[in-house]
Design an enzyme around this catalytic site. Structure first.
Site, mmCIF file in Angstrom:
data_model
loop_
_atom_site.group_PDB
_atom_site.id
_atom_site.type_symbol
_atom_site.label_atom_id
_atom_site.label_comp_id
_atom_site.label_asym_id
_atom_site.label_seq_id
_atom_site.Cartn_x
_atom_site.Cartn_y
_atom_site.Cartn_z
ATOM 1 N N GLY A 1 -3.198 7.087 1.434
ATOM 2 C CA GLY A 1 -4.166 5.927 1.455
ATOM 3 C C GLY A 1 -5.405 6.098 1.766
ATOM 4 N N GLY B 1 0.921 -1.243 0.048
ATOM 5 C CA GLY B 1 0.112 0.065 0.111
ATOM 6 C C GLY B 1 0.617 1.097 -0.210
ATOM 7 N N HIS B 2 1.895 1.177 1.077
ATOM 8 C CA HIS B 2 2.590 2.358 0.968
ATOM 9 C C HIS B 2 3.625 2.386 -0.395
ATOM 10 C CE1 HIS B 2 2.617 1.467 5.300
ATOM 11 N NE2 HIS B 2 2.326 2.722 5.427
ATOM 12 N N LYS C 1 -7.376 3.761 2.798
ATOM 13 C CA LYS C 1 -7.837 2.871 3.689
ATOM 14 C C LYS C 1 -8.146 3.737 5.163
ATOM 15 C CE LYS C 1 -6.258 -0.466 6.583
ATOM 16 N NZ LYS C 1 -5.500 0.146 7.744
#
Ligand code: PAF
Length: 283
Positions: free
Chosen positions: A147, A36-37, A149
């Site tokens: 992100g 994700g990063h 998320k």
């Protein structure tokens, strides 16, 4: 890749890049980097002449009984992922550098910080808003990537950036999921294999809600009951919240529409996981 620990050095370098007309892209993180990063870093690489990454486990965004001390850390691995993703400068201050004795200033973003994670983690978003403001002042980015998320975090940062007229473009990047649907998170490292399996109920719940919405269901009451029922099939998973809210203001609503946010937080053993989806948008 250059590693900088001092605020003064980071700030004067950033200012000299900006005076030289360079565009700075910035990805703030707490480390223990995952795909994700990496997706934020790769996009950041395209958006700026210089790519800055910060790794700082920010103590003021953790509550008293939270996981600050056991938050996963692996600097060596993080450095190699950062270098692979083309990071130019890694800013990695310690807590005394960021919050020296006498530090007493905070940034509060009011209403949008209160529901969802803000209700279960009082003060969390004050800690996030304060450190992000400070990091923006140190790294001087033109563009910063976060992100989706952490949907509420992104909403808080967008609100704060607009309200304080910070000259930074905020880019939200899609959630990156494992092949089986689990949203990537540094905290997944805490899960035992059995807990990891139970955690998939989050994605099953999201899928159920999305399917119902796609089939025409608009009642938040019905969507909520059906979404919760999927999670409740997993006895080891405790719901912290499951809520449908306006995707921009985070206000609650009775009728779902395109852009409605479904946000979920659960506890599995000692591990707290969050996930979300926006109805009418691609997964
Ligand atoms: O999302 C995170 O990793 C953190 O909350 C952030 C934005 C780096 C602030 O500490």
């Amino acid at each position: 890749m250059k590693i900088i620990k001092s605020i003064k050095e980071m700030q004067s370098l950033a200012l000299s890049f900006r005076r030289g007309g360079k565009r700075i892209a910035f990805v703030p993180t707490m480390g223990f980097l995952h795909d994700g990063h990496a997706s934020l870093l790769r996009e950041g690489r395209c958006l700026g002449d210089l790519l800055m990454l910060s790794i700082f486990v920010n103590p003021i965004q953790f509550g008293q009984n939270e996981d600050l001390d056991r938050y996963p850390r692996d600097m060596e691995r993080d450095c190699s992922i950062a270098a692979e993703c083309g990071v130019d400068i890694l800013f990695n201050p310690d807590a005394e550098e960021m919050y020296p004795q006498g530090f007493q200033t905070g940034v509060t973003v009011r209403e949008i910080s209160l529901p969802l994670c803000g209700a279960s983690r009082p003060g969390h978003f004050d800690g996030v808003a304060t450190v992000v403001t400070k990091l923006f002042n140190i790294v001087q980015p033109d563009v910063a990537l976060f992100g989706c998320k952490d949907y509420q975090q992104l909403a808080v940062i967008r609100r704060m950036t607009a309200d304080l007229s910070l000259p930074v473009e905020i880019v939200g990047m899609p959630i990156i999921r494992e092949a089986d649907g689990l949203a990537m998170s540094s905290r997944n490292a805490y899960l035992s294999p059995t807990e990891r399996k139970s955690a998939l109920c989050l994605f099953r719940a999201i899928t159920r809600a999305r399917n119902l919405y796609a089939a025409g269901e608009r009642s938040v009451e019905v969507l909520l009951d059906e979404t919760k029922a999927v999670i409740e099939l997993e006895p080891s998973v405790r719901i912290e919240y499951v809520e449908f809210r306006d995707g921009t203001t985070l206000k609650d609503l009775k009728v779902a529409d395109n852009g409605t946010l479904l946000a979920l937080a659960v506890k599995i053993g000692q591990t707290r996981l969050i996930d979300n989806t926006v109805l009418g948008e691609e997964l």
